[in-house]
Scaffold this active site. Structure first.
Site, PDB file in Angstrom:
ATOM      1  N   MET A  13      68.742 -27.900 101.238  1.00  0.00           N
ATOM      2  CA  MET A  13      67.365 -28.336 100.980  1.00  0.00           C
ATOM      3  C   MET A  13      66.367 -27.201 101.188  1.00  0.00           C
ATOM      4  SD  MET A  13      67.244 -31.421  99.859  1.00  0.00           S
ATOM      5  CE  MET A  13      65.561 -31.973 100.139  1.00  0.00           C
ATOM      6  N   ASN A 102      64.316 -35.583 107.116  1.00  0.00           N
ATOM      7  CA  ASN A 102      64.223 -37.051 107.099  1.00  0.00           C
ATOM      8  C   ASN A 102      64.000 -37.576 108.506  1.00  0.00           C
ATOM      9  OD1 ASN A 102      64.283 -38.097 104.520  1.00  0.00           O
ATOM     10  ND2 ASN A 102      66.506 -37.946 104.358  1.00  0.00           N
ATOM     11  N   SER A 128      61.836 -36.212  98.509  1.00  0.00           N
ATOM     12  CA  SER A 128      62.943 -36.915  97.863  1.00  0.00           C
ATOM     13  C   SER A 128      63.368 -36.204  96.594  1.00  0.00           C
ATOM     14  CB  SER A 128      62.551 -38.349  97.519  1.00  0.00           C
ATOM     15  OG  SER A 128      63.632 -38.977  96.847  1.00  0.00           O
ATOM     16  N   LYS A 182      58.433 -42.362 102.968  1.00  0.00           N
ATOM     17  CA  LYS A 182      59.728 -41.843 102.524  1.00  0.00           C
ATOM     18  C   LYS A 182      60.853 -42.787 102.968  1.00  0.00           C
ATOM     19  CE  LYS A 182      63.053 -39.191 101.002  1.00  0.00           C
ATOM     20  NZ  LYS A 182      64.111 -38.882 101.868  1.00  0.00           N
ATOM     21  N   HIS A 185      60.761 -45.754 100.742  1.00  0.00           N
ATOM     22  CA  HIS A 185      61.298 -45.299  99.455  1.00  0.00           C
ATOM     23  C   HIS A 185      62.827 -45.381  99.486  1.00  0.00           C
ATOM     24  CE1 HIS A 185      63.423 -42.126  97.258  1.00  0.00           C
ATOM     25  NE2 HIS A 185      62.515 -42.239  96.305  1.00  0.00           N
ATOM     26  N   ASN A 186      63.428 -44.892 100.549  1.00  0.00           N
ATOM     27  CA  ASN A 186      64.884 -44.919 100.651  1.00  0.00           C
ATOM     28  C   ASN A 186      65.408 -46.346 100.772  1.00  0.00           C
ATOM     29  OD1 ASN A 186      64.456 -42.147 100.762  1.00  0.00           O
ATOM     30  ND2 ASN A 186      66.066 -41.810 102.265  1.00  0.00           N
ATOM     31  N   GLU A 189      65.419 -47.701  97.440  1.00  0.00           N
ATOM     32  CA  GLU A 189      66.542 -47.055  96.746  1.00  0.00           C
ATOM     33  C   GLU A 189      67.860 -47.799  97.044  1.00  0.00           C
ATOM     34  OE1 GLU A 189      66.705 -42.735  97.461  1.00  0.00           O
ATOM     35  OE2 GLU A 189      68.835 -42.977  97.862  1.00  0.00           O
ATOM     36  N   ARG A 443      61.933 -76.818 117.429  1.00  0.00           N
ATOM     37  CA  ARG A 443      61.459 -75.927 118.495  1.00  0.00           C
ATOM     38  C   ARG A 443      60.640 -76.700 119.515  1.00  0.00           C
ATOM     39  NH1 ARG A 443      57.956 -72.211 117.188  1.00  0.00           N
ATOM     40  NH2 ARG A 443      58.604 -70.725 118.766  1.00  0.00           N
ATOM     41  N   HIS A 449      57.627 -75.923 122.229  1.00  0.00           N
ATOM     42  CA  HIS A 449      56.949 -74.744 121.687  1.00  0.00           C
ATOM     43  C   HIS A 449      55.676 -75.088 120.917  1.00  0.00           C
ATOM     44  CE1 HIS A 449      59.940 -71.985 123.099  1.00  0.00           C
ATOM     45  NE2 HIS A 449      60.923 -72.607 122.445  1.00  0.00           N
TER      46      HIS A 449
HETATM   47  P1  NBP Z   1      71.290 -30.231 107.205  1.00  0.00           P
HETATM   48  O1  NBP Z   1      70.694 -31.530 107.503  1.00  0.00           O
HETATM   49  O2  NBP Z   1      72.743 -30.157 106.956  1.00  0.00           O
HETATM   50  O3  NBP Z   1      70.921 -29.220 108.404  1.00  0.00           O
HETATM   51  C1  NBP Z   1      71.419 -27.905 108.420  1.00  0.00           C
HETATM   52  C2  NBP Z   1      70.339 -26.962 108.854  1.00  0.00           C
HETATM   53  O4  NBP Z   1      69.846 -27.291 110.159  1.00  0.00           O
HETATM   54  C3  NBP Z   1      70.872 -25.536 108.965  1.00  0.00           C
HETATM   55  O5  NBP Z   1      69.871 -24.657 108.529  1.00  0.00           O
HETATM   56  C4  NBP Z   1      71.127 -25.406 110.464  1.00  0.00           C
HETATM   57  O6  NBP Z   1      71.123 -24.074 110.900  1.00  0.00           O
HETATM   58  C5  NBP Z   1      69.933 -26.118 110.994  1.00  0.00           C
HETATM   59  N1  NBP Z   1      70.017 -26.456 112.417  1.00  0.00           N
HETATM   60  C6  NBP Z   1      70.781 -27.372 113.069  1.00  0.00           C
HETATM   61 BR1  NBP Z   1      72.033 -28.422 112.270  1.00  0.00          BR
HETATM   62  N2  NBP Z   1      70.573 -27.398 114.378  1.00  0.00           N
HETATM   63  C7  NBP Z   1      69.632 -26.468 114.603  1.00  0.00           C
HETATM   64  C8  NBP Z   1      68.996 -26.018 115.785  1.00  0.00           C
HETATM   65  N3  NBP Z   1      69.245 -26.579 116.971  1.00  0.00           N
HETATM   66  N4  NBP Z   1      68.098 -25.024 115.680  1.00  0.00           N
HETATM   67  C9  NBP Z   1      67.825 -24.470 114.474  1.00  0.00           C
HETATM   68  N5  NBP Z   1      68.395 -24.860 113.327  1.00  0.00           N
HETATM   69  C10 NBP Z   1      69.293 -25.850 113.383  1.00  0.00           C
HETATM   70  O7  NBP Z   1      70.519 -29.535 105.976  1.00  0.00           O
HETATM   71  P2  NBP Z   1      70.021 -30.158 104.576  1.00  0.00           P
HETATM   72  O8  NBP Z   1      71.057 -31.036 103.963  1.00  0.00           O
HETATM   73  O9  NBP Z   1      69.497 -29.006 103.806  1.00  0.00           O
HETATM   74  O10 NBP Z   1      68.803 -31.102 104.981  1.00  0.00           O
HETATM   75  C11 NBP Z   1      67.661 -30.602 105.660  1.00  0.00           C
HETATM   76  C12 NBP Z   1      66.736 -31.759 105.962  1.00  0.00           C
HETATM   77  O11 NBP Z   1      66.303 -32.338 104.734  1.00  0.00           O
HETATM   78  C13 NBP Z   1      67.391 -32.882 106.753  1.00  0.00           C
HETATM   79  O12 NBP Z   1      66.482 -33.417 107.660  1.00  0.00           O
HETATM   80  C14 NBP Z   1      67.735 -33.907 105.703  1.00  0.00           C
HETATM   81  O13 NBP Z   1      67.801 -35.222 106.211  1.00  0.00           O
HETATM   82  C15 NBP Z   1      66.572 -33.733 104.741  1.00  0.00           C
HETATM   83  N6  NBP Z   1      66.846 -34.153 103.378  1.00  0.00           N
HETATM   84  C16 NBP Z   1      68.033 -33.885 102.783  1.00  0.00           C
HETATM   85  C17 NBP Z   1      68.270 -34.277 101.478  1.00  0.00           C
HETATM   86  C18 NBP Z   1      69.574 -33.944 100.831  1.00  0.00           C
HETATM   87  O14 NBP Z   1      69.788 -34.392  99.682  1.00  0.00           O
HETATM   88  N7  NBP Z   1      70.457 -33.183 101.443  1.00  0.00           N
HETATM   89  C19 NBP Z   1      67.288 -34.932 100.760  1.00  0.00           C
HETATM   90  C20 NBP Z   1      66.069 -35.178 101.368  1.00  0.00           C
HETATM   91  C21 NBP Z   1      65.864 -34.782 102.678  1.00  0.00           C
HETATM   92  P3  NBP Z   1      72.512 -23.214 110.921  1.00  0.00           P
HETATM   93  O15 NBP Z   1      72.688 -22.703 109.519  1.00  0.00           O
HETATM   94  O16 NBP Z   1      72.239 -22.131 111.902  1.00  0.00           O
HETATM   95  O17 NBP Z   1      73.611 -24.148 111.344  1.00  0.00           O
END
Ligand code: NBP
Length: 473
Positions: A13, A102, A128, A182, A185-186, A189, A443, A449
């Site tokens: 993302m 999220n 999204s 959001k 929205h989900n 969905e 009730r 009640h």
């Molecule tokens: P992920 O949700 O898989 O998170 C991975 C990222 O978080 C990596 O950059 C990782 O760093 C970092 N991270 C973690 Br885990 N713990 C950390 C910490 N303690 N300190 C610093 N960095 C940390 O990534 P994503 O799928 O790209 O989603 C990102 C956000 O977007 C999430 O909140 C997700 O819910 C939301 N989202 C995702 C989608 C989708 O379709 N995937 C859609 C809409 C929203 P590292 O590389 O060092 O491990």
């Protein structure tokens, strides 16, 4: 050189969002806890625009123009707090932290309040559209202060999806409003997907169609009022054949659906707010039931009805009507929750504007949302979308078909919880009298009640254990 905005957290993302910004000509600082991701991004996509890679938070913050705009795209929950704790001490009053993950809106409210005390704008932002959306234009739902939107809005609107030239991004409201919207929205969905899944199941088991034939039905529907991303991809999935076995793809996938939590949050929040969102709840429960393998295995030999498929030439058209009617109900319930949340937290959310920014970029993008926008334009304070002229007419037109489909499902033993709950909600709302009167009597009987009467003001109690006279309480 300074960056206009920075992104920390470069998994799918964050990486795609950073590329989207760079492609639109915005120099973007990039940072990730594990530096390899930062390096890979610049190596692979550095030619797409101006990226300023940073190895440390200090370096990252120093490369941002002021007031600083910092986007966090890490795993929601504790990682978000960890990143905030790491970066906030390096920021100054007026700077902005955008959380594009999220997050639960309650966490966003907590973080916003804490950072506001330090003069930092915390902008919880719903994004999204998955990874493709992040790269090519997502639907963006920013919360936070109006002041922060002045500095962030133009950038976010620039990278958002556009429909008829209008960006799918607007300031939703203060603090947690963006993440709340959001979340709903989900939830919508989930509901939309469940209704489509039930349509497929009925076309297969009531009408006896094969997946490839059902794909054609969905393709036809996608040229009409149901036109949407979800209907489009449904046809694609159903038409797909598994290369290894030559079977329909849908027949080789394990039938246990997963969830990440936003649907569940939508229902939990609705319970707290006292908003009936049966369509969303049944969709969450349907995934839950599917995942209980042991429970399903233990129950497999329970008796069912004798009747099998009911061939009916017009059945697909009936399902289309049932789907459209149930979809109207699902969205009406979701928007009810948005209005209830808005009232509870004082967000002043413009429901029509939410329909507008969901028209593109996001998973529920659809022609249908123009209808919702029009409904709120016609009557901004309507308590329900169901009574809008267009929707009421469609619900009227769907009556026989909708009831036939629910009855058919019950008769042949195909579960259709989404259709059934939508119809029950509809019938509950339009009922002259509900059996809630009896519930109140019960009730009062077991717990004193009290109840109110239809013909007089006040609260009353009947002396059930005595001579059954009525007393005012
Ligand atoms: P992920 O949700 O898989 O998170 C991975 C990222 O978080 C990596 O950059 C990782 O760093 C970092 N991270 C973690 Br885990 N713990 C950390 C910490 N303690 N300190 C610093 N960095 C940390 O990534 P994503 O799928 O790209 O989603 C990102 C956000 O977007 C999430 O909140 C997700 O819910 C939301 N989202 C995702 C989608 C989708 O379709 N995937 C859609 C809409 C929203 P590292 O590389 O060092 O491990």
């Amino acid at each position: 050189e300074t960056a206009r905005i920075g992104v920390t957290g470069l998994a799918v993302m964050g990486r795609n969002l950073a590329r989207n910004l760079a492609r639109h000509g915005h120099p973007v600082a990039v940072h990730n806890r594990t530096a390899a991701r930062t390096k890979a991004l610049v190596e692979e996509f550095g030619g797409e625009g101006t990226f300023l890679p940073a190895e440390t938070p200090e370096q990252f913050v120093a490369s941002l123009e002021r007031p600083r705009r910092l986007v966090i795209m890490v795993k929601a929950g504790a990682p978000t707090d960890a990143v905030i704790d790491e970066f906030a001490p390096l920021l100054e009053p007026g700077d902005m932290i955008v959380d594009g993950g999220n997050a639960h809106f309650a966490d966003t409210r907590r973080r916003e309040a804490a950072l506001r005390e330090r003069g930092i704008h915390f902008v919880g932002t719903g994004i999204s559209g998955g990874e493709e959306g992040a790269l090519h234009g997502p639907s963006i739902m920013p919360g936070g202060s109006a002041e922060s939107y002045e500095a962030l809005g133009p950038l976010l609107e620039d990278i958002a999806a556009k429909v008829d030239g209008t960006p799918c991004c607007t300031h939703v409201g203060p603090d947690g409003a963006g993440h709340f919207v959001k979340m709903v929205h989900n939830g919508i969905e989930y509901s939309d997907m469940q209704l489509i899944a039930e349509s497929y199941d009925l076309l297969r088991h009531a009408a006896g169609l094969a997946p490839a034939e059902i794909a054609e039905v969905f393709r036809t529907w996608n040229t009409g009022r149901l036109e949407s991303y979800l209907i489009e991809i449904t046809a694609e999935v159903l038409a797909h054949t598994d290369a290894a076995t030559g079977k329909p793809f849908v027949d080789v996938v394990l039938d246990q659906a997963e969830q990440k939590g936003t649907g569940r949050w939508t229902v939990q929040t609705a319970l707290d707010l006292g908003v009936p969102v049966g369509g969303i709840a049944e969709a969450v429960f349907a995934r839950s039931v599917s995942g209980h393998a042991d429970l399903r295995a233990a129950s497999r030999n329970l008796p069912g009805p004798a009747r099998g498929a009911v061939a009916d030439a017009g059945f697909a058209d009936k399902v289309e009507k049932a789907l459209y009617a149930s979809k109207i109900v699902a969205y009406a319930q979701g928007f009810h929750e948005i209005q209830a949340g808005s009232a509870e937290y004082g967000w002043n959310i413009d429901s029509g504007a939410m329909a507008t920014i969901w028209r593109g970029g996001c998973i529920i993008r659809a022609r249908f949302l123009d209808r919702i926008r029009a409904a709120y334009e016609a009557d901004p304070s309507t308590p329900t979308l169901l009574t809008d002229d267009h929707f009421a007419e469609a619900l009227g037109d769907a009556q026989d078909a909708w009831r036939d489909v629910v009855a058919t499902a019950a008769r042949i033993g195909v579960p259709a919880p989404g259709f059934a709950t939508a119809l029950a909600y509809y019938d509950s709302l339009r009922a002259d009298r509900l059996p809630a009167a009896l519930t109140q009597g019960q009730r009062d009987f077991f717990g004193a009640h009290t109840y109110r009467r239809v013909d007089r003001d006040g609260s009353f109690h009947t002396l059930w254990g005595g001579d059954r006279t009525e007393v005012t309480s």
